[in-house]
Design a protein around this motif. Structure first.
Motif, PDB file in Angstrom:
ATOM      1  N   VAL A   4       0.860  -1.185   0.000  1.00  0.00           N
ATOM      2  CA  VAL A   4       0.000   0.000   0.000  1.00  0.00           C
ATOM      3  C   VAL A   4       0.893   1.230   0.000  1.00  0.00           C
ATOM      4  O   VAL A   4       1.784   1.350   0.852  1.00  0.00           O
ATOM      5  N   ASP A   5       0.675   2.153  -0.935  1.00  0.00           N
ATOM      6  CA  ASP A   5       1.535   3.335  -0.970  1.00  0.00           C
ATOM      7  C   ASP A   5       1.097   4.346   0.090  1.00  0.00           C
ATOM      8  O   ASP A   5       0.028   4.235   0.697  1.00  0.00           O
ATOM      9  N   ASN A   6       1.948   5.337   0.314  1.00  0.00           N
ATOM     10  CA  ASN A   6       1.717   6.286   1.407  1.00  0.00           C
ATOM     11  C   ASN A   6       0.576   7.259   1.139  1.00  0.00           C
ATOM     12  O   ASN A   6       0.121   7.944   2.058  1.00  0.00           O
ATOM     13  N   ARG A   7       0.101   7.338  -0.083  1.00  0.00           N
ATOM     14  CA  ARG A   7      -1.026   8.231  -0.385  1.00  0.00           C
ATOM     15  C   ARG A   7      -2.374   7.588  -0.086  1.00  0.00           C
ATOM     16  O   ARG A   7      -3.391   8.278  -0.003  1.00  0.00           O
ATOM     17  N   SER A   8      -2.386   6.293   0.040  1.00  0.00           N
ATOM     18  CA  SER A   8      -3.656   5.577   0.229  1.00  0.00           C
ATOM     19  C   SER A   8      -4.154   5.712   1.663  1.00  0.00           C
ATOM     20  O   SER A   8      -3.366   5.773   2.612  1.00  0.00           O
ATOM     21  N   GLU A   9      -5.476   5.757   1.808  1.00  0.00           N
ATOM     22  CA  GLU A   9      -6.104   5.920   3.114  1.00  0.00           C
ATOM     23  C   GLU A   9      -7.249   4.924   3.278  1.00  0.00           C
ATOM     24  O   GLU A   9      -7.856   4.491   2.301  1.00  0.00           O
ATOM     25  N   GLN A  10      -7.524   4.586   4.528  1.00  0.00           N
ATOM     26  CA  GLN A  10      -8.647   3.712   4.876  1.00  0.00           C
ATOM     27  C   GLN A  10      -8.574   2.378   4.123  1.00  0.00           C
ATOM     28  O   GLN A  10      -9.536   1.940   3.491  1.00  0.00           O
ATOM     29  N   VAL A  11      -7.414   1.760   4.205  1.00  0.00           N
ATOM     30  CA  VAL A  11      -7.224   0.436   3.610  1.00  0.00           C
ATOM     31  C   VAL A  11      -7.354  -0.592   4.732  1.00  0.00           C
ATOM     32  O   VAL A  11      -6.528  -0.640   5.642  1.00  0.00           O
ATOM     33  N   ASN A  12      -8.395  -1.389   4.670  1.00  0.00           N
ATOM     34  CA  ASN A  12      -8.726  -2.332   5.737  1.00  0.00           C
ATOM     35  C   ASN A  12      -8.283  -3.741   5.341  1.00  0.00           C
ATOM     36  O   ASN A  12      -8.863  -4.360   4.447  1.00  0.00           O
ATOM     37  N   LEU A  13      -7.257  -4.233   6.032  1.00  0.00           N
ATOM     38  CA  LEU A  13      -6.720  -5.565   5.744  1.00  0.00           C
ATOM     39  C   LEU A  13      -6.933  -6.524   6.911  1.00  0.00           C
ATOM     40  O   LEU A  13      -6.350  -7.611   6.930  1.00  0.00           O
ATOM     41  N   THR A  14      -7.760  -6.134   7.868  1.00  0.00           N
ATOM     42  CA  THR A  14      -7.876  -6.922   9.099  1.00  0.00           C
ATOM     43  C   THR A  14      -8.436  -8.318   8.856  1.00  0.00           C
ATOM     44  O   THR A  14      -8.169  -9.239   9.629  1.00  0.00           O
ATOM     45  N   ALA A  15      -9.214  -8.499   7.791  1.00  0.00           N
ATOM     46  CA  ALA A  15      -9.795  -9.816   7.521  1.00  0.00           C
ATOM     47  C   ALA A  15      -9.080 -10.536   6.381  1.00  0.00           C
ATOM     48  O   ALA A  15      -9.573 -11.541   5.877  1.00  0.00           O
ATOM     49  N   ALA A  16      -7.905 -10.021   5.969  1.00  0.00           N
ATOM     50  CA  ALA A  16      -7.113 -10.713   4.947  1.00  0.00           C
ATOM     51  C   ALA A  16      -6.400 -11.905   5.584  1.00  0.00           C
ATOM     52  O   ALA A  16      -6.097 -11.909   6.778  1.00  0.00           O
ATOM     53  N   ARG A  17      -6.107 -12.909   4.776  1.00  0.00           N
ATOM     54  CA  ARG A  17      -5.445 -14.117   5.268  1.00  0.00           C
ATOM     55  C   ARG A  17      -4.129 -14.299   4.522  1.00  0.00           C
ATOM     56  O   ARG A  17      -4.109 -14.301   3.288  1.00  0.00           O
ATOM     57  N   TYR A  18      -3.046 -14.451   5.275  1.00  0.00           N
ATOM     58  CA  TYR A  18      -1.721 -14.522   4.677  1.00  0.00           C
ATOM     59  C   TYR A  18      -1.098 -15.892   4.895  1.00  0.00           C
ATOM     60  O   TYR A  18      -1.388 -16.579   5.877  1.00  0.00           O
ATOM     61  N   GLY A  19      -0.188 -16.249   3.964  1.00  0.00           N
ATOM     62  CA  GLY A  19       0.558 -17.481   4.146  1.00  0.00           C
ATOM     63  C   GLY A  19       1.767 -17.543   3.230  1.00  0.00           C
ATOM     64  O   GLY A  19       1.633 -17.437   2.008  1.00  0.00           O
ATOM     65  N   ASP A  20       2.958 -17.666   3.825  1.00  0.00           N
ATOM     66  CA  ASP A  20       4.194 -17.929   3.079  1.00  0.00           C
ATOM     67  C   ASP A  20       4.529 -16.863   2.035  1.00  0.00           C
ATOM     68  O   ASP A  20       5.005 -17.186   0.934  1.00  0.00           O
ATOM     69  N   ASN A  21       4.267 -15.588   2.339  1.00  0.00           N
ATOM     70  CA  ASN A  21       4.761 -14.514   1.478  1.00  0.00           C
ATOM     71  C   ASN A  21       6.208 -14.235   1.893  1.00  0.00           C
ATOM     72  O   ASN A  21       6.472 -13.884   3.045  1.00  0.00           O
ATOM     73  N   SER A  22       7.144 -14.400   0.974  1.00  0.00           N
ATOM     74  CA  SER A  22       8.550 -14.506   1.360  1.00  0.00           C
ATOM     75  C   SER A  22       9.156 -13.213   1.897  1.00  0.00           C
ATOM     76  O   SER A  22       9.986 -13.252   2.809  1.00  0.00           O
ATOM     77  N   ALA A  23       8.777 -12.045   1.375  1.00  0.00           N
ATOM     78  CA  ALA A  23       9.371 -10.789   1.849  1.00  0.00           C
ATOM     79  C   ALA A  23       8.555 -10.167   2.976  1.00  0.00           C
ATOM     80  O   ALA A  23       9.105  -9.767   4.003  1.00  0.00           O
ATOM     81  N   ALA A  24       7.246 -10.062   2.797  1.00  0.00           N
ATOM     82  CA  ALA A  24       6.384  -9.475   3.825  1.00  0.00           C
ATOM     83  C   ALA A  24       4.932  -9.768   3.486  1.00  0.00           C
ATOM     84  O   ALA A  24       4.565  -9.888   2.312  1.00  0.00           O
ATOM     85  N   ASN A  25       4.111  -9.887   4.530  1.00  0.00           N
ATOM     86  CA  ASN A  25       2.675 -10.050   4.293  1.00  0.00           C
ATOM     87  C   ASN A  25       2.042  -8.750   3.817  1.00  0.00           C
ATOM     88  O   ASN A  25       1.248  -8.735   2.879  1.00  0.00           O
ATOM     89  N   SER A  26       2.371  -7.643   4.478  1.00  0.00           N
ATOM     90  CA  SER A  26       1.864  -6.338   4.053  1.00  0.00           C
ATOM     91  C   SER A  26       2.891  -5.279   4.394  1.00  0.00           C
ATOM     92  O   SER A  26       3.608  -5.388   5.391  1.00  0.00           O
ATOM     93  N   THR A  27       2.961  -4.252   3.555  1.00  0.00           N
ATOM     94  CA  THR A  27       3.951  -3.210   3.773  1.00  0.00           C
ATOM     95  C   THR A  27       3.466  -1.909   3.166  1.00  0.00           C
ATOM     96  O   THR A  27       2.613  -1.899   2.271  1.00  0.00           O
ATOM     97  N   ARG A  28       4.012  -0.817   3.664  1.00  0.00           N
ATOM     98  CA  ARG A  28       3.767   0.505   3.104  1.00  0.00           C
ATOM     99  C   ARG A  28       4.963   0.910   2.269  1.00  0.00           C
ATOM    100  O   ARG A  28       6.109   0.598   2.598  1.00  0.00           O
ATOM    101  N   GLY A  29       4.705   1.624   1.163  1.00  0.00           N
ATOM    102  CA  GLY A  29       5.801   2.066   0.311  1.00  0.00           C
ATOM    103  C   GLY A  29       5.448   3.351  -0.390  1.00  0.00           C
ATOM    104  O   GLY A  29       4.389   3.936  -0.166  1.00  0.00           O
ATOM    105  N   THR A  30       6.331   3.792  -1.266  1.00  0.00           N
ATOM    106  CA  THR A  30       6.103   5.049  -1.972  1.00  0.00           C
ATOM    107  C   THR A  30       5.162   4.871  -3.146  1.00  0.00           C
ATOM    108  O   THR A  30       4.618   5.834  -3.664  1.00  0.00           O
ATOM    109  N   GLY A  31       4.964   3.637  -3.596  1.00  0.00           N
ATOM    110  CA  GLY A  31       4.077   3.412  -4.730  1.00  0.00           C
ATOM    111  C   GLY A  31       4.661   3.968  -6.005  1.00  0.00           C
ATOM    112  O   GLY A  31       5.875   4.029  -6.186  1.00  0.00           O
ATOM    113  N   GLU A  32       3.786   4.407  -6.882  1.00  0.00           N
ATOM    114  CA  GLU A  32       4.237   4.921  -8.166  1.00  0.00           C
ATOM    115  C   GLU A  32       4.689   6.367  -8.020  1.00  0.00           C
ATOM    116  O   GLU A  32       4.040   7.181  -7.374  1.00  0.00           O
ATOM    117  N   VAL A  33       5.789   6.700  -8.612  1.00  0.00           N
ATOM    118  CA  VAL A  33       6.313   8.067  -8.557  1.00  0.00           C
ATOM    119  C   VAL A  33       5.590   8.929  -9.574  1.00  0.00           C
ATOM    120  O   VAL A  33       5.404   8.513 -10.708  1.00  0.00           O
TER     121      VAL A  33
END
Length: 208
Positions: free
Chosen positions: A179-208
């Motif tokens: 999710v990039d830093n401009r995004s708001e109200q992103v609800n991931l509480t009911a997401a289900r994760y498994g074996d994502n090698s780098a990270a389950n969820s992360t914040r980033g700069t997104g598209e420049v």
């Protein structure tokens, strides 16, 4: 022979009311015949969903349903399903959008420079893409009962608002959700994760 004295006030009333009662009864009977059971909106017909059996751009509001597995976009920066209209509902019906792991390819992209809103994606498996599901300039988006697997990123949200991911399996990707830093109200509480090698969820700069 029986005669009716129409000059009597009571009989005059009876002669006037009887035809009116008969007219009302006939009107109700006609309406009952014309209306099918449970139809409280005469003249309106339900719209059948549009079938999807190949990659395409979706530019008109409505409901769309996958009727088969498909995918296979191979070019750089190519996408399978491109949603650039608001008020769209995608029903995967349990089918799979299968890519080939090509760089910068996307299984489902929701994007319009002017903004896209009220989009639902559900009951679909999106597998082997650079980005399985990519949301950009989108608001009021729900992803539910889906799977994003074996991709560089399961779900990306760039400049998004009011995005909900629920009952969705995000597994065996490099990154689960970005999710990039401009995004708001992103609800991931009911997401289900498994074996994502780098990270389950992360914040980033997104598209420049």
């Amino acid at each position: 022979m029986v005669s009716i004295d129409a000059s009597s006030p009571g009989r005059k009333f009876l002669l006037i009311i009887a035809p009116l009662v008969l007219l009302v009864a006939l009107t109700v009977a006609v309406d009952f015949v014309e209306l099918s059971p449970g139809d409280d909106r005469p003249g309106e017909k339900s719209v059948e969903p549009t079938a999807l059996d190949h990659c395409r751009t979706i530019s008109s509001p409505g409901e769309y349903v996958l009727t088969d597995d498909f995918g296979g976009a191979t070019g750089l920066a190519s996408s399978c399903l491109v949603i650039n209209s608001s008020d769209i509902r995608i029903n995967g019906s349990g089918h799979t959008l299968l890519g080939r792991g090509v760089t910068d390819s996307t299984g489902i992209v929701v994007d319009n420079e002017s903004g896209v809103s009220n989009v639902t994606i559900h009951s679909v498996r999106v597998e082997r893409w650079n980005r399985a599901i990519h949301l950009r300039n989108a608001s009021d988006v729900t992803i539910r009962n889906a799977s994003t697997v074996r991709s560089a990123t399961g779900i990306t949200v760039w400049n998004g608002t009011d995005v909900t991911v629920k009952n969705t399996w995000i597994s065996r990707n490099l990154f689960g959700v970005v999710v990039d830093n401009r995004s708001e109200q992103v609800n991931l509480t009911a997401a289900r994760y498994g074996d994502n090698s780098a990270a389950n969820s992360t914040r980033g700069t997104g598209e420049v």
